[in-house]
Design a protein around this motif. Structure first.
Motif, mmCIF file in Angstrom:
data_model
loop_
_atom_site.group_PDB
_atom_site.id
_atom_site.type_symbol
_atom_site.label_atom_id
_atom_site.label_comp_id
_atom_site.label_asym_id
_atom_site.label_seq_id
_atom_site.Cartn_x
_atom_site.Cartn_y
_atom_site.Cartn_z
ATOM 1 N N VAL A 1 47.812 34.910 63.420
ATOM 2 C CA VAL A 1 47.387 35.050 62.026
ATOM 3 C C VAL A 1 47.103 33.653 61.491
ATOM 4 N N THR A 2 45.911 33.192 61.733
ATOM 5 C CA THR A 2 45.484 31.852 61.348
ATOM 6 C C THR A 2 44.630 31.910 60.092
ATOM 7 N N ALA A 3 44.304 30.731 59.560
ATOM 8 C CA ALA A 3 43.442 30.663 58.377
ATOM 9 C C ALA A 3 42.089 31.302 58.661
ATOM 10 N N GLY A 4 41.589 31.122 59.890
ATOM 11 C CA GLY A 4 40.316 31.721 60.251
ATOM 12 C C GLY A 4 40.371 33.236 60.274
ATOM 13 N N LEU A 5 41.471 33.807 60.809
ATOM 14 C CA LEU A 5 41.599 35.255 60.847
ATOM 15 C C LEU A 5 41.755 35.833 59.443
ATOM 16 N N ARG B 1 55.483 27.865 60.443
ATOM 17 C CA ARG B 1 54.950 27.482 59.130
ATOM 18 C C ARG B 1 53.885 28.491 58.698
ATOM 19 N N LEU B 2 53.598 28.503 57.412
ATOM 20 C CA LEU B 2 52.580 29.402 56.885
ATOM 21 C C LEU B 2 51.192 28.862 57.191
ATOM 22 N N PRO B 3 50.258 29.727 57.547
ATOM 23 C CA PRO B 3 48.869 29.280 57.665
ATOM 24 C C PRO B 3 48.272 29.050 56.282
ATOM 25 N N ASP B 4 47.126 28.427 56.234
ATOM 26 C CA ASP B 4 46.435 28.178 54.970
ATOM 27 C C ASP B 4 45.838 29.489 54.474
ATOM 28 N N LEU B 5 46.353 29.991 53.350
ATOM 29 C CA LEU B 5 45.860 31.260 52.804
ATOM 30 C C LEU B 5 44.888 31.068 51.652
ATOM 31 N N SER B 6 44.562 29.831 51.317
ATOM 32 C CA SER B 6 43.652 29.580 50.201
ATOM 33 C C SER B 6 42.251 30.055 50.557
ATOM 34 N N GLN B 7 41.512 30.442 49.535
ATOM 35 C CA GLN B 7 40.164 30.950 49.765
ATOM 36 C C GLN B 7 39.173 29.788 49.836
ATOM 37 N N PRO B 8 38.476 29.624 50.968
ATOM 38 C CA PRO B 8 37.497 28.540 51.062
ATOM 39 C C PRO B 8 36.272 28.826 50.201
ATOM 40 N N TYR B 9 35.573 27.780 49.868
ATOM 41 C CA TYR B 9 34.344 27.854 49.066
ATOM 42 C C TYR B 9 34.593 28.411 47.670
ATOM 43 N N ALA B 10 35.854 28.441 47.253
ATOM 44 C CA ALA B 10 36.154 29.041 45.941
ATOM 45 C C ALA B 10 35.715 28.116 44.824
ATOM 46 N N THR B 11 35.217 28.711 43.755
ATOM 47 C CA THR B 11 34.852 27.974 42.555
ATOM 48 C C THR B 11 35.676 28.506 41.396
ATOM 49 N N ASN B 12 35.685 27.759 40.301
ATOM 50 C CA ASN B 12 36.397 28.235 39.121
ATOM 51 C C ASN B 12 35.730 29.501 38.610
ATOM 52 N N LYS B 13 36.518 30.541 38.445
ATOM 53 C CA LYS B 13 35.980 31.815 37.994
ATOM 54 C C LYS B 13 35.682 31.745 36.502
ATOM 55 N N GLN C 1 40.409 34.613 56.773
ATOM 56 C CA GLN C 1 39.067 34.607 56.208
ATOM 57 C C GLN C 1 38.242 35.777 56.763
ATOM 58 N N GLU C 2 38.419 36.084 58.054
ATOM 59 C CA GLU C 2 37.738 37.241 58.633
ATOM 60 C C GLU C 2 38.195 38.532 57.940
ATOM 61 N N TYR C 3 39.461 38.581 57.547
ATOM 62 C CA TYR C 3 39.967 39.751 56.826
ATOM 63 C C TYR C 3 39.268 39.904 55.480
ATOM 64 N N ARG C 4 39.080 38.794 54.769
ATOM 65 C CA ARG C 4 38.374 38.855 53.483
ATOM 66 C C ARG C 4 36.963 39.417 53.670
ATOM 67 N N ILE C 5 36.293 38.965 54.728
ATOM 68 C CA ILE C 5 34.942 39.459 55.002
ATOM 69 C C ILE C 5 34.983 40.945 55.350
ATOM 70 N N GLN D 1 45.549 40.297 45.358
ATOM 71 C CA GLN D 1 46.828 40.997 45.456
ATOM 72 C C GLN D 1 47.170 41.320 46.912
ATOM 73 N N GLU D 2 46.164 41.615 47.716
ATOM 74 C CA GLU D 2 46.417 41.876 49.137
ATOM 75 C C GLU D 2 46.848 40.602 49.859
ATOM 76 N N ILE D 3 46.257 39.464 49.498
ATOM 77 C CA ILE D 3 46.659 38.194 50.104
ATOM 78 C C ILE D 3 48.082 37.835 49.670
ATOM 79 N N VAL D 4 48.463 38.206 48.449
ATOM 80 C CA VAL D 4 49.845 38.003 47.991
ATOM 81 C C VAL D 4 50.808 38.784 48.882
ATOM 82 N N ALA D 5 50.471 40.041 49.173
ATOM 83 C CA ALA D 5 51.314 40.855 50.052
ATOM 84 C C ALA D 5 51.368 40.263 51.458
#
Length: 395
Positions: free
Chosen positions: A119-123, A177-189, A125-129, A157-161
């Motif tokens: 369960v890496t940062a890349g995986l 350790r925890l993988p990086d769960l931050s959303q890449p390419y994110a901008t201020n909403k 991101q694949e989940y988000r897609i 909320q799903e990423i929180v879970a």
């Protein structure tokens, strides 16, 4: 070209997942199937990476350094067992149920069979897609895959879970350790004001609900219209959430004289998404509550609003052309809570006290109701100018 290859006499497998250009590799060692992404689209490069990875695994297995890895599903079940016990009474039942539903419907089916180290940062991101085109069939849906893009808050909320499950794995030493769960390419909403009723619109609404009472010809229709009218007034004079007022019993409400304002108000014991809290109403909530008591002869344990009146409310909003605000946001019963907060801020109420009375945070109010804070700013305290000293000229 085939999407599956074997190496080392079938002990090492290369394959591509559906909708992915990258080659994956897997091998069965020490009683467990182990997987890894090569990160390569080229078959020849993927073979080299897979072979190096496999030989490294065999070396670690020979030296006794290769341990059986816990699966994500194992960590998820451990989290479920802990969460249901530890949060009992601390989280609203609907929140806990929603958390478990996210795990069962989306997170475990996607990550469950994988090892925790996979369960890496890349995986993630694949989940988000993956979630952009996948949804679980609900009772009122005909198709299992609706294709509807989920709201960004749903994914959040799903990423929180997901984070909670991974934190459980870290606590038990199954993950370092925890993988990086931050959303890449994110901008201020874009921050928009939540849908509410301006004072003139709110007046149109409660006058319309009052007229509906006079137009009712049947006894049950009149009762529903009276209930809705008092529902609107109570919501706009207390700032309660719809789920909070839905749970409200007569024993939760007390008519008191406030010592600070010397006005008669309602003191409400609120049970909602954040557990038990308290709310002091505006004086305008007294008459609707007294009418409810007289109309229903409510016992202490009975609900103020035993039936939902959303259908009638939506009908009146459509008739009065109030369903959408000027930004095109849809108004619902929740908009009455937003109306309460907006009006209090517009009249100069202290933001901290408003947040406390509404069982929310100052940060949330500043984020979503900032447009109404202008009237509460003291211009005399802000527009301070330093007096400049002038040097007199000598003749």
């Amino acid at each position: 070209m085939t999407n599956k290859h074997t190496l080392f006499g079938g002990k090492l497998h290369l394959y591509k997942r559906e909708n992915s250009k990258l080659w994956q590799c897997s091998a069965y060692l020490k009683g467990q199937n182990r997987r890894k992404s090569t990160g390569e689209e080229s078959l020849s490069l993927a073979k080299e990476i897979a072979e190096d990875w496999y030989l490294g695994l065999r070396g670690r297995a020979r030296d006794g350094l290769l341990k059986n890895e816990k699966s994500f599903k194992h960590a998820a079940e451990q989290f479920r067992r802990e969460y249901l016990v530890i949060t009992e009474g601390q989280r609203a039942e609907t929140y806990v149920t929603g958390m478990m539903r996210k795990l069962d419907n989306y997170i475990i089916p996607y990550f469950g069979t994988r090892g925790l180290s996979e369960v890496t940062a890349g995986l993630i991101q694949e989940y988000r897609i993956h979630r952009q085109s996948f949804s679980v069939k609900r009772h009122n849906q005909k198709k299992e895959h609706s294709g509807k893009r989920p709201h960004h808050n749903t994914i959040h909320q799903e990423i929180v879970a997901l984070r909670q499950v991974l934190k459980t794995a870290v606590r038990h030493g199954w993950l370092d350790r925890l993988p990086d769960l931050s959303q890449p390419y994110a901008t201020n909403k874009k921050v928009t004001r939540r849908a509410w009723f301006a004072p003139d619109e709110y007046k149109r609404l409660y006058e319309a609900t009052r007229r509906r009472i006079g137009a009712a010809t049947r006894k049950n229709h009149r009762w529903s219209a009276e209930q809705l009218h008092d529902y609107v007034l109570l919501m706009a004079n207390t700032g309660l959430r719809p789920d909070e007022i839905k749970r409200l019993e007569y024993r939760d409400v007390e008519i008191v004289e406030d010592q600070d304002t010397e006005e008669v108000i309602l003191l409400i014991s609120v049970r909602g998404k954040r557990g038990v809290g308290y709310c002091k109403s505006m004086p305008g909530a007294i008459r609707p509550f007294e009418r409810l008591q007289k109309r229903n002869n409510g016992a202490p344990t009975e609900l103020l609003f035993p039936k939902s009146h959303n259908e009638l409310l939506n009908s009146i909003l459509d008739e009065e052309d109030l369903k959408f605000d000027r930004e095109g946001q849809r108004r619902t019963a929740y908009s009455l809570r937003h109306t309460y907060i907006s009006m209090r801020l517009s009249e100069g109420a202290d933001i901290y006290q408003v947040a406390k009375n509404c069982r929310t945070s100052v940060e949330m109010i500043e984020k979503y109701y900032a447009a109404h804070i202008a009237n509460s700013i003291n211009a005399a305290a802000v527009n301070v100018r330093k007096i400049k000293k002038t040097r007199s000229k000598e003749n």
